[in-house]
Motif scaffolding. Structure first.
Motif, PDB file in Angstrom:
ATOM      1  N   UNK A  36       0.834  -1.202   0.000  1.00 19.53           N
ATOM      2  CA  UNK A  36       0.000   0.000   0.000  1.00 19.53           C
ATOM      3  C   UNK A  36       0.870   1.253   0.000  1.00 19.53           C
ATOM      4  N   UNK A  37       1.960   1.225   0.750  1.00 24.40           N
ATOM      5  CA  UNK A  37       2.888   2.356   0.750  1.00 24.40           C
ATOM      6  C   UNK A  37       3.505   2.588  -0.621  1.00 24.40           C
ATOM      7  N   UNK A  38       3.866   1.509  -1.291  1.00 26.04           N
ATOM      8  CA  UNK A  38       4.425   1.620  -2.642  1.00 26.04           C
ATOM      9  C   UNK A  38       3.382   2.217  -3.581  1.00 26.04           C
ATOM     10  N   UNK A  39       2.163   1.705  -3.512  1.00 27.11           N
ATOM     11  CA  UNK A  39       1.085   2.185  -4.386  1.00 27.11           C
ATOM     12  C   UNK A  39       0.851   3.681  -4.184  1.00 27.11           C
ATOM     13  N   UNK A  40       0.831   4.115  -2.945  1.00 31.73           N
ATOM     14  CA  UNK A  40       0.634   5.538  -2.670  1.00 31.73           C
ATOM     15  C   UNK A  40       1.834   6.356  -3.121  1.00 31.73           C
ATOM     16  N   UNK A  41       3.038   5.814  -2.943  1.00 29.12           N
ATOM     17  CA  UNK A  41       4.253   6.534  -3.315  1.00 29.12           C
ATOM     18  C   UNK A  41       4.418   6.720  -4.806  1.00 29.12           C
ATOM     19  N   UNK A  42       4.004   5.733  -5.592  1.00 26.71           N
ATOM     20  CA  UNK A  42       4.137   5.849  -7.048  1.00 26.71           C
ATOM     21  C   UNK A  42       2.935   6.542  -7.668  1.00 26.71           C
ATOM     22  N   UNK A  43       1.942   6.866  -6.855  1.00 27.53           N
ATOM     23  CA  UNK A  43       0.800   7.624  -7.349  1.00 27.53           C
ATOM     24  C   UNK A  43      -0.355   6.789  -7.848  1.00 27.53           C
ATOM     25  N   UNK A  44      -0.403   5.532  -7.496  1.00 24.23           N
ATOM     26  CA  UNK A  44      -1.536   4.699  -7.885  1.00 24.23           C
ATOM     27  C   UNK A  44      -2.722   5.089  -7.013  1.00 24.23           C
ATOM     28  N   UNK A  79      10.435   5.395  -0.077  1.00 24.37           N
ATOM     29  CA  UNK A  79      11.257   4.768  -1.116  1.00 24.37           C
ATOM     30  C   UNK A  79      10.695   5.039  -2.506  1.00 24.37           C
ATOM     31  N   UNK A  80       9.394   4.963  -2.641  1.00 25.18           N
ATOM     32  CA  UNK A  80       8.751   5.110  -3.946  1.00 25.18           C
ATOM     33  C   UNK A  80       8.884   6.520  -4.505  1.00 25.18           C
ATOM     34  N   UNK A  81       9.137   7.464  -3.650  1.00 24.92           N
ATOM     35  CA  UNK A  81       9.321   8.840  -4.134  1.00 24.92           C
ATOM     36  C   UNK A  81      10.652   9.018  -4.855  1.00 24.92           C
ATOM     37  N   UNK A  82      11.623   8.158  -4.555  1.00 21.01           N
ATOM     38  CA  UNK A  82      12.928   8.241  -5.193  1.00 21.01           C
ATOM     39  C   UNK A  82      12.876   7.723  -6.620  1.00 21.01           C
ATOM     40  N   UNK A  83      13.381   8.495  -7.555  1.00 20.09           N
ATOM     41  CA  UNK A  83      13.338   8.133  -8.969  1.00 20.09           C
ATOM     42  C   UNK A  83      14.154   6.865  -9.239  1.00 20.09           C
ATOM     43  N   UNK A  84      15.287   6.707  -8.566  1.00 23.96           N
ATOM     44  CA  UNK A  84      16.156   5.564  -8.821  1.00 23.96           C
ATOM     45  C   UNK A  84      15.548   4.228  -8.401  1.00 23.96           C
ATOM     46  N   UNK A  85      14.625   4.224  -7.470  1.00 23.68           N
ATOM     47  CA  UNK A  85      14.007   2.991  -6.995  1.00 23.68           C
ATOM     48  C   UNK A  85      12.619   2.756  -7.575  1.00 23.68           C
ATOM     49  N   UNK A  86      12.098   3.714  -8.247  1.00 22.70           N
ATOM     50  CA  UNK A  86      10.707   3.654  -8.711  1.00 22.70           C
ATOM     51  C   UNK A  86      10.452   2.457  -9.630  1.00 22.70           C
ATOM     52  N   UNK A  87      11.365   2.171 -10.531  1.00 20.41           N
ATOM     53  CA  UNK A  87      11.160   1.051 -11.468  1.00 20.41           C
ATOM     54  C   UNK A  87      11.091  -0.284 -10.731  1.00 20.41           C
ATOM     55  N   UNK A  88      11.999  -0.492  -9.777  1.00 25.68           N
ATOM     56  CA  UNK A  88      12.011  -1.736  -9.006  1.00 25.68           C
ATOM     57  C   UNK A  88      10.745  -1.867  -8.169  1.00 25.68           C
ATOM     58  N   UNK A  89      10.309  -0.774  -7.559  1.00 21.00           N
ATOM     59  CA  UNK A  89       9.122  -0.820  -6.715  1.00 21.00           C
ATOM     60  C   UNK A  89       7.843  -0.982  -7.532  1.00 21.00           C
ATOM     61  N   UNK A  90       7.817  -0.413  -8.725  1.00 17.02           N
ATOM     62  CA  UNK A  90       6.664  -0.611  -9.599  1.00 17.02           C
ATOM     63  C   UNK A  90       6.570  -2.073 -10.016  1.00 17.02           C
ATOM     64  N   UNK A  91       7.726  -2.690 -10.266  1.00 19.91           N
ATOM     65  CA  UNK A  91       7.738  -4.121 -10.591  1.00 19.91           C
ATOM     66  C   UNK A  91       7.240  -4.948  -9.403  1.00 19.91           C
ATOM     67  N   UNK A  92       7.619  -4.560  -8.197  1.00 23.61           N
ATOM     68  CA  UNK A  92       7.130  -5.259  -6.996  1.00 23.61           C
ATOM     69  C   UNK A  92       5.620  -5.090  -6.864  1.00 23.61           C
ATOM     70  N   UNK A  93       5.147  -3.886  -7.155  1.00 18.07           N
ATOM     71  CA  UNK A  93       3.713  -3.598  -7.046  1.00 18.07           C
ATOM     72  C   UNK A  93       2.908  -4.416  -8.046  1.00 18.07           C
ATOM     73  N   UNK A  94       3.396  -4.543  -9.263  1.00 16.34           N
ATOM     74  CA  UNK A  94       2.663  -5.290 -10.287  1.00 16.34           C
ATOM     75  C   UNK A  94       2.946  -6.796 -10.219  1.00 16.34           C
ATOM     76  N   UNK A  95       3.886  -7.188  -9.375  1.00 21.01           N
ATOM     77  CA  UNK A  95       4.210  -8.602  -9.219  1.00 21.01           C
ATOM     78  C   UNK A  95       3.699  -9.159  -7.906  1.00 21.01           C
ATOM     79  N   UNK A  96       4.557  -9.130  -6.909  1.00 15.81           N
ATOM     80  CA  UNK A  96       4.245  -9.747  -5.610  1.00 15.81           C
ATOM     81  C   UNK A  96       3.041  -9.122  -4.921  1.00 15.81           C
ATOM     82  N   UNK A  97       2.823  -7.848  -5.110  1.00 16.98           N
ATOM     83  CA  UNK A  97       1.729  -7.163  -4.411  1.00 16.98           C
ATOM     84  C   UNK A  97       0.351  -7.514  -4.963  1.00 16.98           C
ATOM     85  N   UNK A  98       0.281  -8.069  -6.149  1.00 14.05           N
ATOM     86  CA  UNK A  98      -1.016  -8.401  -6.737  1.00 14.05           C
ATOM     87  C   UNK A  98      -1.783  -9.409  -5.887  1.00 14.05           C
ATOM     88  N   UNK A  99      -1.086 -10.213  -5.117  1.00 16.46           N
ATOM     89  CA  UNK A  99      -1.747 -11.212  -4.275  1.00 16.46           C
ATOM     90  C   UNK A  99      -2.608 -10.573  -3.197  1.00 16.46           C
TER      91      UNK A  99
END
Length: 110
Positions: A36-44, A79-99
């Protein structure tokens, strides 16, 4: 009359066992909070599935688990606010977080 009462008690115990089987571990609850933190941080904006899952799973958790889940949420959001980590966290959000984004019944099966 007694048979009906026994049947109702047995049905209640079966329903209670099914509800207990749907409960996820404390670690999975913390992971869902991180998601949920990742989703909010990346703007979902659509976090309704996560919100419902966390609300349902929050019941009966010990306070230290809830505090740790809150800190995981906040850390992931930062973490999600950082540009350098955004791609990795978006992948986590669309992968493991889908469960954790669907109903709890579906999560127990995954």
């Amino acid at each position: 009359m007694k048979v009906a009462a026994i049947a109702l008690v047995a049905l209640g115990l079966t329903a209670g066992a099914a509800a207990a089987a749907e409960r996820v571990t404390d670690l999975e609850y913390m992971k869902a909070s991180r998601c949920k933190g990742i989703a909010e941080g990346v703007g979902q904006t659509d976090t309704a599935g996560l919100d419902a899952f966390l609300k349902e799973q929050k019941k009966g958790r010990q306070s230290f688990v809830l505090e740790r889940a809150d800190s995981e949420h906040d850390r992931a959001k930062r973490e999600a606010r950082g540009v350098d980590r955004r791609e990795r966290l978006t992948a986590e959000l669309t992968g493991a977080c889908m469960a954790y984004m669907g109903p709890a019944k579906d999560v127990a099966a995954r």
